[in-house]
Design an enzyme around this catalytic site. Structure first.
Site, PDB file in Angstrom:
ATOM      1  N   ASN A  19       0.862  -1.176   0.000  1.00  0.00           N
ATOM      2  CA  ASN A  19       0.000   0.000   0.000  1.00  0.00           C
ATOM      3  C   ASN A  19       0.899   1.227   0.000  1.00  0.00           C
ATOM      4  O   ASN A  19       2.092   1.130  -0.293  1.00  0.00           O
ATOM      5  CB  ASN A  19      -0.990  -0.035   1.170  1.00  0.00           C
ATOM      6  CG  ASN A  19      -0.314  -0.066   2.536  1.00  0.00           C
ATOM      7  OD1 ASN A  19       0.738   0.547   2.757  1.00  0.00           O
ATOM      8  ND2 ASN A  19      -0.915  -0.783   3.469  1.00  0.00           N
ATOM      9  N   ASN A  53      -4.749  -8.935   9.410  1.00  0.00           N
ATOM     10  CA  ASN A  53      -3.580  -8.568   8.621  1.00  0.00           C
ATOM     11  C   ASN A  53      -3.135  -7.141   8.909  1.00  0.00           C
ATOM     12  O   ASN A  53      -3.912  -6.316   9.382  1.00  0.00           O
ATOM     13  CB  ASN A  53      -3.899  -8.721   7.134  1.00  0.00           C
ATOM     14  CG  ASN A  53      -4.986  -7.763   6.683  1.00  0.00           C
ATOM     15  OD1 ASN A  53      -4.736  -6.590   6.437  1.00  0.00           O
ATOM     16  ND2 ASN A  53      -6.206  -8.246   6.596  1.00  0.00           N
ATOM     17  N   LYS A 100      -0.324  -1.544  32.890  1.00  0.00           N
ATOM     18  CA  LYS A 100      -0.517  -0.109  33.090  1.00  0.00           C
ATOM     19  C   LYS A 100      -1.448   0.455  32.030  1.00  0.00           C
ATOM     20  O   LYS A 100      -1.479  -0.043  30.897  1.00  0.00           O
ATOM     21  CB  LYS A 100       0.821   0.619  33.037  1.00  0.00           C
ATOM     22  CG  LYS A 100       1.751   0.315  34.198  1.00  0.00           C
ATOM     23  CD  LYS A 100       3.041   1.103  34.078  1.00  0.00           C
ATOM     24  CE  LYS A 100       2.819   2.586  34.312  1.00  0.00           C
ATOM     25  NZ  LYS A 100       4.091   3.340  34.324  1.00  0.00           N
ATOM     26  N   LYS A 181     -12.663  -1.445  -3.071  1.00  0.00           N
ATOM     27  CA  LYS A 181     -11.736  -0.458  -2.516  1.00  0.00           C
ATOM     28  C   LYS A 181     -10.370  -0.629  -3.156  1.00  0.00           C
ATOM     29  O   LYS A 181      -9.937  -1.742  -3.434  1.00  0.00           O
ATOM     30  CB  LYS A 181     -11.633  -0.614  -1.002  1.00  0.00           C
ATOM     31  CG  LYS A 181     -10.776   0.465  -0.327  1.00  0.00           C
ATOM     32  CD  LYS A 181     -10.940   0.440   1.183  1.00  0.00           C
ATOM     33  CE  LYS A 181     -10.132  -0.642   1.833  1.00  0.00           C
ATOM     34  NZ  LYS A 181     -10.239  -0.604   3.316  1.00  0.00           N
ATOM     35  N   LYS A 183      -6.113   1.060  -3.229  1.00  0.00           N
ATOM     36  CA  LYS A 183      -5.095   1.824  -2.529  1.00  0.00           C
ATOM     37  C   LYS A 183      -4.705   3.061  -3.326  1.00  0.00           C
ATOM     38  O   LYS A 183      -4.660   3.040  -4.566  1.00  0.00           O
ATOM     39  CB  LYS A 183      -3.862   0.952  -2.289  1.00  0.00           C
ATOM     40  CG  LYS A 183      -4.146  -0.278  -1.447  1.00  0.00           C
ATOM     41  CD  LYS A 183      -4.701   0.081  -0.086  1.00  0.00           C
ATOM     42  CE  LYS A 183      -4.932  -1.142   0.769  1.00  0.00           C
ATOM     43  NZ  LYS A 183      -5.468  -0.796   2.106  1.00  0.00           N
ATOM     44  N   ASP A 212      -8.158   4.334  -0.244  1.00  0.00           N
ATOM     45  CA  ASP A 212      -7.503   4.186   1.051  1.00  0.00           C
ATOM     46  C   ASP A 212      -6.051   4.612   0.930  1.00  0.00           C
ATOM     47  O   ASP A 212      -5.270   3.992   0.212  1.00  0.00           O
ATOM     48  CB  ASP A 212      -7.605   2.719   1.483  1.00  0.00           C
ATOM     49  CG  ASP A 212      -6.970   2.446   2.837  1.00  0.00           C
ATOM     50  OD1 ASP A 212      -6.516   3.406   3.501  1.00  0.00           O
ATOM     51  OD2 ASP A 212      -6.929   1.267   3.233  1.00  0.00           O
ATOM     52  N   ALA A 213      -5.676   5.678   1.662  1.00  0.00           N
ATOM     53  CA  ALA A 213      -4.306   6.197   1.622  1.00  0.00           C
ATOM     54  C   ALA A 213      -3.422   5.602   2.706  1.00  0.00           C
ATOM     55  O   ALA A 213      -2.223   5.899   2.752  1.00  0.00           O
ATOM     56  CB  ALA A 213      -4.320   7.722   1.753  1.00  0.00           C
ATOM     57  N   ASN A 214      -3.982   4.801   3.594  1.00  0.00           N
ATOM     58  CA  ASN A 214      -3.208   4.127   4.639  1.00  0.00           C
ATOM     59  C   ASN A 214      -2.335   5.070   5.460  1.00  0.00           C
ATOM     60  O   ASN A 214      -1.210   4.735   5.840  1.00  0.00           O
ATOM     61  CB  ASN A 214      -2.359   3.002   4.054  1.00  0.00           C
ATOM     62  CG  ASN A 214      -3.204   1.815   3.623  1.00  0.00           C
ATOM     63  OD1 ASN A 214      -3.438   1.619   2.430  1.00  0.00           O
ATOM     64  ND2 ASN A 214      -3.683   1.027   4.570  1.00  0.00           N
ATOM     65  N   GLU A 238     -10.452   7.142   2.721  1.00  0.00           N
ATOM     66  CA  GLU A 238     -10.064   6.454   3.956  1.00  0.00           C
ATOM     67  C   GLU A 238      -8.657   6.803   4.425  1.00  0.00           C
ATOM     68  O   GLU A 238      -7.718   6.853   3.638  1.00  0.00           O
ATOM     69  CB  GLU A 238     -10.153   4.943   3.727  1.00  0.00           C
ATOM     70  CG  GLU A 238      -9.714   4.085   4.913  1.00  0.00           C
ATOM     71  CD  GLU A 238      -9.894   2.605   4.643  1.00  0.00           C
ATOM     72  OE1 GLU A 238      -9.220   1.808   5.323  1.00  0.00           O
ATOM     73  OE2 GLU A 238     -10.700   2.222   3.771  1.00  0.00           O
ATOM     74  N   GLU A 264      -9.098   2.020  11.736  1.00  0.00           N
ATOM     75  CA  GLU A 264      -8.580   0.653  11.782  1.00  0.00           C
ATOM     76  C   GLU A 264      -7.289   0.544  12.571  1.00  0.00           C
ATOM     77  O   GLU A 264      -6.916  -0.548  13.007  1.00  0.00           O
ATOM     78  CB  GLU A 264      -8.363   0.102  10.376  1.00  0.00           C
ATOM     79  CG  GLU A 264      -7.195   0.716   9.633  1.00  0.00           C
ATOM     80  CD  GLU A 264      -6.958   0.090   8.269  1.00  0.00           C
ATOM     81  OE1 GLU A 264      -5.909  -0.547   8.088  1.00  0.00           O
ATOM     82  OE2 GLU A 264      -7.827   0.243   7.392  1.00  0.00           O
ATOM     83  N   ASP A 291     -11.186  -2.489  14.494  1.00  0.00           N
ATOM     84  CA  ASP A 291     -11.054  -3.925  14.235  1.00  0.00           C
ATOM     85  C   ASP A 291     -10.855  -4.625  15.563  1.00  0.00           C
ATOM     86  O   ASP A 291      -9.818  -4.483  16.203  1.00  0.00           O
ATOM     87  CB  ASP A 291      -9.857  -4.143  13.309  1.00  0.00           C
ATOM     88  CG  ASP A 291      -9.604  -5.600  12.965  1.00  0.00           C
ATOM     89  OD1 ASP A 291     -10.128  -6.485  13.656  1.00  0.00           O
ATOM     90  OD2 ASP A 291      -8.866  -5.850  11.998  1.00  0.00           O
ATOM     91  N   HIS A 321     -12.463  -3.163   9.895  1.00  0.00           N
ATOM     92  CA  HIS A 321     -11.320  -3.624   9.121  1.00  0.00           C
ATOM     93  C   HIS A 321     -11.103  -5.117   9.407  1.00  0.00           C
ATOM     94  O   HIS A 321     -11.559  -5.648  10.407  1.00  0.00           O
ATOM     95  CB  HIS A 321     -10.083  -2.815   9.542  1.00  0.00           C
ATOM     96  CG  HIS A 321      -8.784  -3.385   9.113  1.00  0.00           C
ATOM     97  ND1 HIS A 321      -8.052  -4.247   9.901  1.00  0.00           N
ATOM     98  CD2 HIS A 321      -8.053  -3.210   7.978  1.00  0.00           C
ATOM     99  CE1 HIS A 321      -6.934  -4.567   9.278  1.00  0.00           C
ATOM    100  NE2 HIS A 321      -6.918  -3.960   8.109  1.00  0.00           N
ATOM    101  N   GLU A 340     -15.675  -5.556   5.880  1.00  0.00           N
ATOM    102  CA  GLU A 340     -14.689  -5.627   4.817  1.00  0.00           C
ATOM    103  C   GLU A 340     -14.518  -7.073   4.358  1.00  0.00           C
ATOM    104  O   GLU A 340     -14.852  -8.013   5.087  1.00  0.00           O
ATOM    105  CB  GLU A 340     -13.351  -5.082   5.334  1.00  0.00           C
ATOM    106  CG  GLU A 340     -12.285  -4.923   4.283  1.00  0.00           C
ATOM    107  CD  GLU A 340     -11.056  -4.200   4.824  1.00  0.00           C
ATOM    108  OE1 GLU A 340     -10.362  -3.550   4.025  1.00  0.00           O
ATOM    109  OE2 GLU A 340     -10.771  -4.304   6.032  1.00  0.00           O
ATOM    110  N   SER A 341     -13.982  -7.268   3.159  1.00  0.00           N
ATOM    111  CA  SER A 341     -13.680  -8.607   2.654  1.00  0.00           C
ATOM    112  C   SER A 341     -12.393  -8.557   1.854  1.00  0.00           C
ATOM    113  O   SER A 341     -12.119  -7.587   1.158  1.00  0.00           O
ATOM    114  CB  SER A 341     -14.827  -9.120   1.778  1.00  0.00           C
ATOM    115  OG  SER A 341     -14.501 -10.373   1.193  1.00  0.00           O
ATOM    116  N   TYR A 342     -11.592  -9.620   1.971  1.00  0.00           N
ATOM    117  CA  TYR A 342     -10.369  -9.761   1.189  1.00  0.00           C
ATOM    118  C   TYR A 342     -10.477 -11.010   0.325  1.00  0.00           C
ATOM    119  O   TYR A 342      -9.931 -12.056   0.658  1.00  0.00           O
ATOM    120  CB  TYR A 342      -9.149  -9.872   2.101  1.00  0.00           C
ATOM    121  CG  TYR A 342      -8.793  -8.590   2.809  1.00  0.00           C
ATOM    122  CD1 TYR A 342      -8.128  -7.574   2.135  1.00  0.00           C
ATOM    123  CD2 TYR A 342      -9.101  -8.417   4.149  1.00  0.00           C
ATOM    124  CE1 TYR A 342      -7.789  -6.395   2.775  1.00  0.00           C
ATOM    125  CE2 TYR A 342      -8.768  -7.235   4.795  1.00  0.00           C
ATOM    126  CZ  TYR A 342      -8.115  -6.238   4.118  1.00  0.00           C
ATOM    127  OH  TYR A 342      -7.783  -5.072   4.752  1.00  0.00           O
TER     128      TYR A 342
END
Length: 386
Positions: A19, A53, A100, A181, A183, A212-214, A238, A264, A291, A321, A340-342
């Site tokens: 990505n 992932n 903590k 979607k 990248k 999606d720019a991650n 995104e 995410e 997620d 996610h 989402e789905s991959y």
């Protein structure tokens, strides 16, 4: 009722995709098996889990800290008040004992991985699908019998050009997805715009495409890109910038009028609430992608849902996610917007039951007890090796 053993192993999910921020050439995931002394159908109940992932296998944290803490706990402290099942809430408290506050980091992934296996075991002990157990115990008793899913892909790949991107997008439509979607942010804007326009030519409308720019962009870049893609009227834009840069998110929200998605990479209720407080997000248009498998598990995720309700948000703003069956169960049982789905990457973890095809952008639910891993053969073959 006892947990007899907990096993963990790191497995590769590496590939040549990338990505805008990372490549996946060395990516791993942890798989875990929580074995109990409860017998169903003549066999001990085993709950399975894994981390989503994008975060590496948290093997050290699991083996050195959290699995020993679970095994060493008083068995009576792991079960519900009636002693009839494991209590995910009690187990969460035990896993987080002597931790903590703050510094959530990768420990959230380790706890989330174990949490998934616990919920799988709980529903198997009850002999019901997890989505139905969630609806009965935490919802209104009814489930979404079909769940909206989108195909996440469009990764950068060596030698992948416009025609290959279009072929990929078409393959998702052929699988039954209506929304896809891709990248962005890994090449100059002009090149990404050509990629977006090529994808729209396949999917038919910007409303059928997410980008999606991650987290790649600075504030100035995020705004520049937003202005460039605004005419396409995308389903969403995104994770433009760093997930903890709430100022960037807020400033982008002031000038980008359409749907934004993020979350995410926020792994606690505290970080999620800061996004809602300070990120300028709009509950009438925007989507949240927390997620559970990366953020301390479903116990924490339900705290996030409660927090969202207090701030005037709905569970229908949430599309997790991860692209896996755990989030599908949550979406159906707690009535999220979708999942989402991959379908093309991160196998065998991505995707859903083998016998349930996606149709018109929706997928139905398996009837298998638990999360339903047994209904996805290539995944179950891996998990049962533990």
């Amino acid at each position: 009722m006892r947990i007899v053993s907990v096993e963990e192993r790191a497995v590769p999910i590496k590939s040549n995709i990338s990505n805008a921020y990372i490549d996946f050439s060395k990516m791993t995931a942890s798989i875990v098996a929580v074995k109990t002394d409860v017998i169903r159908d003549g066999k001990p109940v085993v709950g399975y889990g894994f981390n989503s992932n994008g975060r590496y296998a948290p093997s050290g944290l699991l083996r050195e800290r959290f699995i020993p803490r679970l095994i060493e706990a008083n068995p009576d402290d792991l079960v519900n008040a009636e002693g009839t099942n494991l209590s995910p809430e009690n187990i969460h408290r035990i896993l987080m004992s002597n931790e903590k506050p703050g510094g959530h980091g990768e420990r959230t992934v380790a706890v989330g991985t174990l949490d998934m296996a616990i919920w799988d075991a709980v529903a198997k002990i009850e002999e019901v699908p997890l989505y139905q157990w969630l609806a009965d115990q935490y919802g209104d008793g009814t489930v979404d019998e079909r769940v909206f899913v989108y195909a996440a892909g469009g990764y950068y790949y060596p030698g992948k050009g416009i025609s290959e991107l279009q072929d990929e997008m078409k393959s998702y439509l052929d699988m039954g997805y209506s929304t896809v979607k891709m990248k962005v942010g890994g090449v100059p804007i002009a090149e990404d715009l050509k990629r977006i326009e090529a994808a729209i030519d396949v999917v038919g409308s910007g409303r059928n495409l997410m980008v999606d720019a991650n987290g790649r962009f600075t504030l100035e870049q995020a705004i520049e890109f937003g202005r460039a893609v605004e005419p396409y009227e995308l389903f969403w834009y995104e994770e433009a910038g760093d997930p903890l840069d709430y100022h960037l998110q807020s400033e982008l929200s002031k000038v980008y009028p359409q749907a934004i998605a993020t979350g995410e990479n926020l792994f606690s209720v505290q970080d999620a609430e800061n996004l809602i407080r300070y990120g300028g997000m709009n509950p009438n248009t925007d989507f949240l992608q927390f997620d559970c498998a990366l953020s301390y598990g479903l116990v924490e995720y339900m705290k996030i849902l409660d927090m969202l309700e207090r701030h005037g948000w709905s569970s229908r703003n949430c599309i997790p996610h991860g692209g896996h069956q755990m989030s599908l169960n949550i979406a159906a049982g707690l009535k999220l917007y979708g999942n989402e789905s991959y379908p093309g990457v991160f196998q065998p973890f991505g995707g859903f039951a083998d016998t349930l095809a996606v149709s018109d952008g929706y997928v139905a639910l398996p009837e298998a007890p638990g999360i339903g891993f047994e209904a996805k053969n290539n995944l179950y073959e891996l998990l049962k090796t533990l």
